[in-house]
Design a protein around this motif. Structure first.
Motif, mmCIF file in Angstrom:
data_model
loop_
_atom_site.group_PDB
_atom_site.id
_atom_site.type_symbol
_atom_site.label_atom_id
_atom_site.label_comp_id
_atom_site.label_asym_id
_atom_site.label_seq_id
_atom_site.Cartn_x
_atom_site.Cartn_y
_atom_site.Cartn_z
ATOM 1 N N SER A 5 -3.345 -4.617 -9.691
ATOM 2 C CA SER A 5 -3.464 -3.505 -8.754
ATOM 3 C C SER A 5 -2.271 -3.449 -7.822
ATOM 4 N N ASP A 6 -1.693 -4.604 -7.486
ATOM 5 C CA ASP A 6 -0.501 -4.621 -6.648
ATOM 6 C C ASP A 6 0.654 -3.931 -7.363
ATOM 7 N N ALA A 7 0.826 -4.222 -8.642
ATOM 8 C CA ALA A 7 1.913 -3.630 -9.408
ATOM 9 C C ALA A 7 1.736 -2.118 -9.505
ATOM 10 N N SER A 8 0.516 -1.650 -9.747
ATOM 11 C CA SER A 8 0.312 -0.218 -9.915
ATOM 12 C C SER A 8 0.459 0.532 -8.601
ATOM 13 N N SER A 9 0.013 -0.042 -7.487
ATOM 14 C CA SER A 9 0.120 0.659 -6.216
ATOM 15 C C SER A 9 1.563 0.705 -5.722
ATOM 16 N N ARG A 10 2.392 -0.197 -6.171
ATOM 17 C CA ARG A 10 3.793 -0.201 -5.769
ATOM 18 C C ARG A 10 4.651 0.737 -6.618
ATOM 19 N N SER A 11 4.093 1.319 -7.655
ATOM 20 C CA SER A 11 4.893 2.183 -8.516
ATOM 21 C C SER A 11 5.412 3.413 -7.774
ATOM 22 N N ALA A 12 4.795 3.766 -6.662
ATOM 23 C CA ALA A 12 5.259 4.913 -5.886
ATOM 24 C C ALA A 12 6.653 4.690 -5.303
ATOM 25 N N ILE A 13 7.069 3.433 -5.152
ATOM 26 C CA ILE A 13 8.385 3.175 -4.560
ATOM 27 C C ILE A 13 9.430 2.742 -5.582
ATOM 28 N N ASP A 14 9.032 2.637 -6.835
ATOM 29 C CA ASP A 14 9.993 2.270 -7.874
ATOM 30 C C ASP A 14 11.132 3.279 -7.925
ATOM 31 N N GLY A 15 12.370 2.775 -7.936
ATOM 32 C CA GLY A 15 13.544 3.621 -8.057
ATOM 33 C C GLY A 15 13.974 4.321 -6.782
ATOM 34 N N GLU A 16 13.271 4.093 -5.674
ATOM 35 C CA GLU A 16 13.617 4.729 -4.404
ATOM 36 C C GLU A 16 14.686 3.921 -3.683
ATOM 37 N N PRO A 70 -0.710 5.714 -8.210
ATOM 38 C CA PRO A 70 -1.827 5.687 -9.170
ATOM 39 C C PRO A 70 -3.135 5.261 -8.507
ATOM 40 N N GLY A 71 -4.197 5.926 -8.868
ATOM 41 C CA GLY A 71 -5.504 5.530 -8.351
ATOM 42 C C GLY A 71 -5.828 6.083 -6.983
ATOM 43 N N GLY A 72 -4.948 6.868 -6.412
ATOM 44 C CA GLY A 72 -5.208 7.469 -5.108
ATOM 45 C C GLY A 72 -4.630 6.669 -3.954
ATOM 46 N N THR A 73 -4.587 7.301 -2.809
ATOM 47 C CA THR A 73 -3.990 6.708 -1.617
ATOM 48 C C THR A 73 -5.034 6.061 -0.720
ATOM 49 N N THR A 74 -4.605 5.014 -0.050
ATOM 50 C CA THR A 74 -5.415 4.314 0.951
ATOM 51 C C THR A 74 -4.453 3.846 2.034
ATOM 52 N N LEU A 75 -4.993 3.272 3.069
ATOM 53 C CA LEU A 75 -4.111 2.700 4.086
ATOM 54 C C LEU A 75 -3.355 1.504 3.518
ATOM 55 N N ARG A 76 -3.952 0.794 2.579
ATOM 56 C CA ARG A 76 -3.249 -0.349 1.948
ATOM 57 C C ARG A 76 -2.051 0.127 1.133
ATOM 58 N N THR A 77 -2.207 1.196 0.347
ATOM 59 C CA THR A 77 -1.059 1.683 -0.422
ATOM 60 C C THR A 77 0.006 2.227 0.526
ATOM 61 N N PHE A 78 -0.428 2.812 1.642
ATOM 62 C CA PHE A 78 0.509 3.286 2.659
ATOM 63 C C PHE A 78 1.294 2.110 3.249
ATOM 64 N N GLN A 79 0.608 1.002 3.526
ATOM 65 C CA GLN A 79 1.274 -0.188 4.074
ATOM 66 C C GLN A 79 2.366 -0.694 3.137
ATOM 67 N N GLU A 80 2.125 -0.597 1.833
ATOM 68 C CA GLU A 80 3.110 -1.070 0.861
ATOM 69 C C GLU A 80 4.388 -0.242 0.886
ATOM 70 N N LEU A 81 4.287 1.012 1.292
ATOM 71 C CA LEU A 81 5.486 1.850 1.403
ATOM 72 C C LEU A 81 6.425 1.344 2.492
ATOM 73 N N GLN A 82 5.911 0.568 3.414
ATOM 74 C CA GLN A 82 6.700 0.042 4.527
ATOM 75 C C GLN A 82 7.957 -0.676 4.031
ATOM 76 N N ASP A 83 7.894 -1.235 2.828
ATOM 77 C CA ASP A 83 9.060 -1.921 2.269
ATOM 78 C C ASP A 83 10.290 -1.020 2.238
ATOM 79 N N LEU A 84 10.103 0.270 1.991
ATOM 80 C CA LEU A 84 11.240 1.198 1.966
ATOM 81 C C LEU A 84 11.855 1.374 3.352
ATOM 82 N N TRP A 85 11.034 1.346 4.391
ATOM 83 C CA TRP A 85 11.525 1.549 5.763
ATOM 84 C C TRP A 85 12.185 0.288 6.321
ATOM 85 N N THR A 86 11.773 -0.875 5.830
ATOM 86 C CA THR A 86 12.342 -2.127 6.330
ATOM 87 C C THR A 86 13.496 -2.637 5.464
ATOM 88 N N GLN A 87 13.668 -2.056 4.272
ATOM 89 C CA GLN A 87 14.736 -2.471 3.355
ATOM 90 C C GLN A 87 16.090 -2.459 4.066
#
Length: 174
Positions: A5-16, A70-87
């Motif tokens: 599930s971690d791999a699938s929820s992070r697919s939103a940031i692949d290639g960004e 994939p699988g819809g959005t939650t606050l957890r999937t939103f938290q994972e996007l933080q990697d793009l802002w801290t990169q």
């Protein structure tokens, strides 16, 4: 969270690319356009136009990230996007709370603010970055809202982000 599930929820940031790099490129394009608007329309109207345009773009960007989650959005999937802002060491943050319902953190160092100041754009840095935060999250998932009382961009010692997830959808302001 399991590995799959971690791999699938992070697919939103692949290639960004990281958001700091993106914001620097955007600011280089926006700066001369903003200057012409300021000269022709005045500071107040130029800032208002920039504010509206960037908020609209942030909502659409949030929706685009949601569509790639994939699988819809939650606050957890939103938290994972933080990697793009801290990169690229763009933010030095201290996470205060990270649950399914709340995500609170403080930004101790903001390279976005530093970059805009170096580019001579410190006076509109809040429009180029900070004003995106609250509307990006509601574009990503209308059940996520942001409360923030201060930012480094506007001279505070730190930014205080408090994201909340509720069953009631928020409406993204323009």
């Amino acid at each position: 969270m399991d590995k799959d599930s971690d791999a699938s929820s992070r697919s939103a940031i692949d290639g960004e690319i990281g958001i700091l790099a993106r914001r620097k490129i955007e600011a280089g394009i926006i700066a001369p356009i903003y200057e012409v608007m300021r000269e022709k329309l005045g500071e107040e109207l130029a800032q208002s136009i920039l504010d509206t345009a960037i908020r609209r773009a942030a909502i659409e960007t949030g929706k685009a990230f949601a569509a790639k989650t994939p699988g819809g959005t939650t606050l957890r999937t939103f938290q994972e996007l933080q990697d793009l802002w801290t990169q690229d060491d763009a933010l030095t943050i201290e996470v205060v709370k990270a649950t399914d319902a709340e995500f609170h953190y403080n930004v101790k160092r903001c390279r976005y603010a530093e970059t805009y100041r170096e580019m001579g754009l410190g006076h509109i840095g809040h429009l180029l970055s900070c004003n995106r935060d609250g509307v990006f999250c509601t574009g990503y998932d209308p059940r996520i809202s942001l409360e923030r009382s201060q930012t480094v961009m506007e001279g505070a010692s730190h930014c205080d982000f408090k994201y909340r997830f509720s069953d009631k959808a928020e409406t993204a302001p323009e």
